[in-house]
Scaffold this active site. Structure first.
Site: not given
Ligand code: BES
Ligand code: ZN
Length: 460
Positions: A92, A123, A157-158, A184, A217, A332, A403, A431
């Site tokens: 995804d 990604d 995952e996303e 990833d 207003h 985070r 994450s 992203h």
């Molecule tokens: N591939 C990323 C995570 C990532 C990016 C780890 C760069 C280390 C370096 C993964 O696909 C992702 O974007 N995960 C999301 C998880 C969230 C939606 C719970 C994130 O980190 O925002």
């Molecule tokens: Zn991602």
């Protein structure tokens, strides 16, 4: 360093470069956006594409339905006496907007300057596919793999991997393995590949504020009725102070601090802070006082408003006191912090901050704890050797700030060592508009993956 068998495997991969790139482009053409239900058909097309692909390699493959998006599972035959590796990845992708900032359309993969541009290029379709292609190269040349490989490729995952955890727990035996391989994440920099031993976790929320029962207003009512957009700005601002410290009570209580040794390790990495800043075209970098940029990104918690709305957004002006305002925001998290406890304390704080005349709804979504893995094991050394072979450079050991929610569950439920072997780059625009993946990194990743199977097979 290299064996005659591996030479043949790598030779095949080399000869198939164009075909492998064409296969990647085909997968990237499918807009498998997990967050948007309009793309459910495309999610399925991507899953089916993988099923077909694994089937063509002669692997045993299944499409597993969940209450959300399907999981693709494939495995090669067991190899007695050799360990088992499980490859995890996701098919995804994130939504591609804003579309007008893309140089070429997000789902029309285009090669420019040696990079493949498309949503999901790095990604995670491109990175994930390196392991599929390395297996293809092994099977085409040797008709066998040096160890059993299981593939678990998910479609959520996303959006937080909601249904994967249950699947993992119910199928721990089927998924049993000695190590989990995930590509990833990112390399540290160009020519500096990395093994990632830590990731931040996440706690994600949407806050919705309602004031008067309709838009008003702002001249007639302003100053006498609480404006939910004003209230929202004040509440969000109160969550973090000028020193970058998050103000939720108890937020830092369980944070495992960075050790001096680890801070020294971070300092020894070839990080070019000026180049990092210039690439973003910002005058200055900010964050929690007393910490470096790498420490802030990898080893300290943070707060970001991910979206904010309310009131008039169109052309020109409108003197309105909106009836509603809302924001999406997330923390985070780092190891030690408990997302549940943070949510409880956050709710209590928001209740206190809420001004009279406003109702609040707080919706919780993604949550995952931060993780760090011990490093230095034989398995990690095998991975470092394989990366050196594939990329021509020895990897550095890093943490990263993103994450991957399911990774902590792999360690807990499967009790397997997790190898986070990222082939991406920090400026791959994941992203963001114009996401890309270097084709050189794609092929290096395939070579490293092919070498990894041979090396892992000898680890007891
Ligand atoms: N591939 C990323 C995570 C990532 C990016 C780890 C760069 C280390 C370096 C993964 O696909 C992702 O974007 N995960 C999301 C998880 C969230 C939606 C719970 C994130 O980190 O925002
Ligand atoms: Zn991602």
């Amino acid at each position: 360093m290299t064996s005659p068998i591996l030479d043949k495997v790598l030779g095949f991969a080399e000869q198939q470069r164009e075909q492998f790139e064409a296969d990647l482009a085909e997968l990237l053409r499918i807009p498998s956006i997990s967050a948007d239900s309009k793309f459910q058909g495309d999610i399925r097309r991507a899953a089916d594409w993988l099923v077909g692909h694994f089937g063509d390699l002669g692997l045993q493959v299944e499409l597993i339905e969940t209450a959300g998006h399907p999981i693709v599972y494939a495995e090669s035959p067991p190899v007695p006496g050799a360990p088992v590796a499980l490859v995890y990845g996701h098919y995804d992708v994130q939504p591609p907007d804003p579309l007008d900032l893309w140089i070429s359309p997000p789902f029309e993969p285009t090669v420019r300057d040696g990079n493949m541009y498309a949503r999901g290029a790095t990604d995670d379709k491109g990175q994930m596919l390196t392991h599929v292609k390395s297996v293809q190269a092994w099977l085409a040349t040797e008709k066998r793999l040096p160890l059993q490989i299981k593939f678990l490729i998910e479609g959520e995952e996303e959006v937080g991997s909601e249904h994967l955890e249950g699947f993992l727990k119910e199928n721990a035996e089927k998924l049993a393995c000695d190590c989990v391989v995930v590509s990833d994440t990112s390399q540290f920099a160009r020519g500096v590949p990395a093994i990632t031993y830590g990731l931040r976790g996440i706690a994600y929320y949407e806050i919705r504020l309602t004031g008067p029962n309709r838009d008003l207003h702002s001249g007639v009512f302003g100053g006498a009725v609480t404006n939910p957009a004003n209230a929202l700005s004040k509440i969000l601002a109160a969550l973090i102070d000028d020193k970058g410290r998050i103000q939720v009570p108890g937020f830092y209580d369980e944070v495992i601090p960075l050790t001096e040794a680890e801070r020294a390790e971070f300092r020894s990495l070839p990080f070019d802070e000026v180049a990092f800043r210039k690439d973003l075209e910002v005058e200055a970098l900010t964050g929690e006082e007393g910490f470096s940029t790498l420490e802030r990104r990898w080893g300290r918690p943070s707060l970001d408003v991910n979206g904010i709305w309310g009131g008039y957004q169109g052309e020109g002006e409108k003197t309105v006191l909106p009836g509603k305002a809302a924001a999406k925001f997330s923390f985070r998290l780092v190891p030690g912090q408990d997302p549940e406890k943070i949510t409880t304390n956050l709710r209590a704080m928001l209740d206190r901050l809420l001004p009279p005349g406003i109702k609040m709804e707080l919706v919780e979504s993604h949550r995952a704890p931060g993780i760090v893995f011990p490093f230095g094991s034989e398995t990690m050394q095998a991975a470092a050797d394989a990366i050196e072979q594939g990329f021509g450079h020895r990897p550095v050991f890093i943490r990263e700030g993103g994450s991957i929610p399911i990774v902590s569950t792999f360690a807990e439920v499967l009790r397997a060592e997790v190898l986070l072997l990222g082939w991406g780059q920090n400026d791959d625009n994941l992203h963001s508009p114009n996401e890309k993946f270097s084709l050189a990194d794609f092929h290096h990743g395939i070579a490293a993956s092919a070498a990894l199977w041979e090396r892992l097979a000898t680890v007891q």
